[in-house]
Design a protein around this motif. Structure first.
Motif, PDB file in Angstrom:
ATOM      1  N   ARG A 105     -30.167   2.531  21.530  1.00 28.48           N
ATOM      2  CA  ARG A 105     -31.336   2.207  22.558  1.00 28.48           C
ATOM      3  C   ARG A 105     -31.208   0.772  23.064  1.00 28.48           C
ATOM      4  O   ARG A 105     -31.625   0.646  24.248  1.00 28.48           O
ATOM      5  N   LEU A 106     -30.984  -0.144  22.168  1.00 27.73           N
ATOM      6  CA  LEU A 106     -30.732  -1.494  22.982  1.00 27.73           C
ATOM      7  C   LEU A 106     -29.804  -1.574  23.996  1.00 27.73           C
ATOM      8  O   LEU A 106     -30.113  -2.428  24.822  1.00 27.73           O
ATOM      9  N   ASN A 107     -28.573  -1.150  23.871  1.00 29.86           N
ATOM     10  CA  ASN A 107     -27.478  -1.479  24.434  1.00 29.86           C
ATOM     11  C   ASN A 107     -27.201  -0.305  25.375  1.00 29.86           C
ATOM     12  O   ASN A 107     -26.106  -0.157  26.202  1.00 29.86           O
ATOM     13  N   ASP A 108     -27.882   0.909  25.508  1.00 23.05           N
ATOM     14  CA  ASP A 108     -27.662   2.109  26.172  1.00 23.05           C
ATOM     15  C   ASP A 108     -26.156   2.404  25.977  1.00 23.05           C
ATOM     16  O   ASP A 108     -25.335   2.915  26.763  1.00 23.05           O
ATOM     17  N   LEU A 109     -25.984   2.637  24.660  1.00 24.94           N
ATOM     18  CA  LEU A 109     -24.765   2.983  24.148  1.00 24.94           C
ATOM     19  C   LEU A 109     -24.907   4.428  23.590  1.00 24.94           C
ATOM     20  O   LEU A 109     -25.762   4.860  23.478  1.00 24.94           O
ATOM     21  N   SER A 110     -23.724   5.253  23.072  1.00 27.25           N
ATOM     22  CA  SER A 110     -23.803   6.284  22.539  1.00 27.25           C
ATOM     23  C   SER A 110     -22.764   6.253  21.334  1.00 27.25           C
ATOM     24  O   SER A 110     -21.670   7.234  21.313  1.00 27.25           O
ATOM     25  N   LEU A 111     -22.761   5.303  20.549  1.00 25.74           N
ATOM     26  CA  LEU A 111     -22.031   5.336  19.269  1.00 25.74           C
ATOM     27  C   LEU A 111     -22.097   6.480  18.342  1.00 25.74           C
ATOM     28  O   LEU A 111     -23.557   6.722  18.130  1.00 25.74           O
TER      29      LEU A 111
END
Length: 383
Positions: A105-111
């Protein structure tokens, strides 16, 4: 005539009072300067009928089967797993402790895997040759950015000190996860007392060998009430009249509000890690208790330098000062020092109960039972 005087009716004092009265059959006077038992865990129904905690939220969790079994003698339980969100300055809400969802959520990632999250942490972690401070703990694990976002401001508010000035134990209490587990605790037993903490304490102390006096300072009965031995659960430096100086503690003030709506926030506690607000967290009790009510009660916590002692401040010089009081405590006959304040340790509730039970086992092996006809050995509280 009492066999034991116990000063403080919180977890440490109440646990020992019950064991001494029940197992040893001895007479116990337990006093507390507050107008109630249960210490900081005291809860009560407010004007709206909502069970709330006067001294901020207390969520029970433990990995100790023995502690859980012991307290289960005095309460039924409601299963509850605590969840916390951190509200950032931009209004974004993310899980705390840090987990994969927080990072995404903080980094707009999809890990999607734990390995990917660990790689994210490792790429940002700073090498620290020797981990000494609370800052070292965090930056060596997840790096400077997450440290600044979640830990630095919150810690500075909570403790009045920068994390670089605090022992590593403070932030070590908060894990960092690579999975999506958003529970604040992962202990085996996570429950709330079904009828509340105060009801549990009242059952614990409901024994013919126990006399309870609330609203009673130790000084008010010192020299007036005869007893043989004492358990002290208050600040250890207070017992010795601050002979070596005062041990530092952090305090809290609380703002309790009942709101004319069903819910105020999406989970039990929302942390506010930024220094743009003076408080650290807001808790909503209905999440904890499962109560149904058209209104809701929340508590906002403001850390303070002065007031009732809540948290021993973990710094090396404070540990050294405590050792001087500990030596005095060890040399004081027939007085047992138990609990967070008496042993200057940042204990959870279950750890205090475990310490009290361990103390009782030592009492059992070292303190002979007084026969029913033996009236000797009594002292007028102040010796």
């Amino acid at each position: 005539m009492f066999d034991w005087l116990i000063v403080g009716a919180g977890f440490a004092g109440a646990t020992l009072a019950e064991r001494i009265a029940t197992v040893r059959g001895e007479r116990v006077l337990i006093i507390d300067k507050r107008d109630h038992v249960a210490g900081n865990a005291f809860d009560e129904q407010d004007a709206a009928g909502i069970l709330m905690h006067r001294y901020g939220p207390h969520i029970f969790h433990t990995n100790s089967d023995a502690v859980f079994a012991h307290l289960s003698r005095f309460t039924k339980w409601r299963a509850y797993e605590h969840r916390v969100l951190a509200r950032l300055a931009d209004g974004k809400m993310v899980p705390m402790p840090i987990n994969r969802t927080t990072v995404n959520r903080l980094n707009d990632l999809s890990l999607v895997t734990e390995d990917e999250v660990e790689a994210f942490f490792n790429a940002r972690a700073e090498h620290v040759a020797e981990i000494r401070s609370s800052e070292d703990v965090v930056v060596s694990r997840v790096g400077r950015e997450l440290y600044e976002t979640f830990f630095r401001g919150y810690t500075r508010k909570q403790w009045g000190l920068d994390p670089s000035e605090l022992d590593k134990s403070v932030t070590s209490r908060v894990p960092t996860r690579a999975n999506t587990d958003d529970r604040y605790f992962t202990d085996t037993h996570q429950f709330m007392p079904l009828d509340g903490y105060t009801a549990m304490f009242k059952r614990m102390l409901d024994h013919p060998n126990i006399t309870v006096m609330t609203g009673t300072e130790f000084g008010a009965i010192k020299g007036k009430v005869p007893y043989r031995r004492m358990v002290w659960t208050g600040p250890v430096d207070e017992f010795f009249d601050h002979r070596h100086g005062k041990l530092p503690y952090r305090s809290l003030t609380f703002k309790h509000e009942t709101l004319d709506r069903e819910w105020a926030q999406p989970c039990g506690t929302v942390n506010y890690p930024g220094e743009e607000v003076p408080f650290t967290r807001i808790s909503e009790y209905k999440h904890l208790t499962g109560q149904v009510n058209a209104k809701t009660t929340i508590t906002t916590e403001f850390p303070a330098a002065e007031g009732d002692p809540y948290y021993p401040v973990p710094r090396p010089e404070n540990a050294e000062l405590y050792k001087r009081y500990e030596a005095m405590a060890d040399a004081t006959p027939d007085v047992w020092f138990v609990g967070r304040l008496a042993t200057y340790r940042y204990y959870n509730m279950d750890q205090v109960v475990a310490q009290a039970l361990a103390t009782f086992r030592r009492i059992e092996t070292s303190v002979p039972l007084r026969s029913a006809n033996d009236a000797t050995g009594l002292v007028a509280t102040g010796a």
